[in-house]
Design a protein around this motif. Structure first.
Motif: not given
Length: 296
Positions: A230-233, A244-246, A219-221
């Protein structure tokens, strides 16, 4: 009589490709027990560069890559690929079906792949892309990339919360794109089978340890892809994914789940506010039949 070209899997080099998977050591030990000649490439920055490193350590022209979170079924060694029957030349790349342990999806993600050294040495993908949308974060759109239906591997993506989140996040981005391109209407511009997989990633898996995190990650992605610029690359940039996880770890994830879900529903993504409950998730996996893979 036409001469048959048969590639015996047991005669090819296997290369275990790992980066920072928390279960990589355990999985590599399992691979070495089954395939003693397996080699390893570890910690190479860049997905394209890592595959080129695999080509360099292979002593056979064809070689098999095994991702760091993947367990191989030893029956794979019995496979003999007849390219003559398939109507293909010897310079094709092959991908089998891989099973995702959290949601039981079976498709190309995390699958066993057989490459040729020449192809990998010359390909331009991911951080080495030639700029086309299709090669920014994927391999599967090459003309000579052939998808096979049999499954000989399982990806164990849930050894930790961060691993489950990352697996879900990357597929949440990829499955929200149309051959690498952003879309306006996800219900009409995404291949229906990919849309179905995306919805399953976002909803199924809470019956296993850390499975909720893979649903949250998907869901986040999807949210970053569909609702932001946000740059999907950056999906290919593991250092960025760690950042992002942090941020997620230090946030109120229940509020984030609510925000992502509401935003996705607003743009027409047909999901509920939360993933399926564990019993519902388990039931879904019992009755869902994976669609046959699309061939080229």
């Amino acid at each position: 009589m036409t001469q048959r070209n048969i590639i015996k899997i047991a005669e090819q080099d296997f290369v275990f490709l790992s980066y920072a998977e928390q279960n990589a050591e355990k999985n590599f030990a399992d691979l070495k027990r089954k395939i003693p000649w397996a080699k390893r490439v570890h910690g190479v920055d860049g997905i394209d560069a890592a595959h080129k490193a695999c080509a360099e350590v292979s002593d056979t022209e064809h070689f098999i890559t095994v991702d760091g979170d993947t367990i191989v079924d030893p029956k794979f060694l019995n496979v003999q690929l007849d390219t003559t029957v398939l109507g293909l030349t010897d310079d094709y790349q092959f991908s089998w079906t891989g099973n995702i342990n959290v949601n039981n999806l079976k498709y190309g993600n995390g699958s066993l792949k057989m490459w040729t050294r020449d192809f990998v040495r010359n390909m331009k993908t991911h951080e080495n892309t030639d700029g086309t949308d299709e090669t920014q974060i994927e391999f599967c759109y090459f003309d000579k990339y052939y998808q096979l239906p049999e499954c000989y591997s399982t990806s164990i993506i849930n050894s930790t919360p961060s691993q489950a989140w990352r697996a879900g996040f990357r597929e949440g981005v990829k499955m929200s794109l149309n051959r690498g391109k952003r879309v306006q209407d996800i219900n009409t511009e995404i291949w229906i089978k990919n849309l179905q997989k995306l919805l399953i990633w976002m909803n199924v898996g809470t019956d296993v340890e850390h499975g909720w995190w893979s649903c949250f990650g998907a869901r986040h992605g999807c949210y970053l892809t569909m609702c932001t610029d946000w740059d999907t690359n950056k999906t290919r940039d593991f250092a960025h994914l760690d950042e992002l996880w942090n941020e997620v770890e230090q946030s109120n994830v229940e509020q984030l789940m609510k925000h992502y879900s509401e935003s996705l529903i607003d743009v027409g993504v047909n999901i509920g506010m939360t993933p399926l409950e564990p019993q519902q998730s388990k039931w879904f996996k019992q009755v869902y039949v994976n669609s046959p893979r699309r061939f080229k």
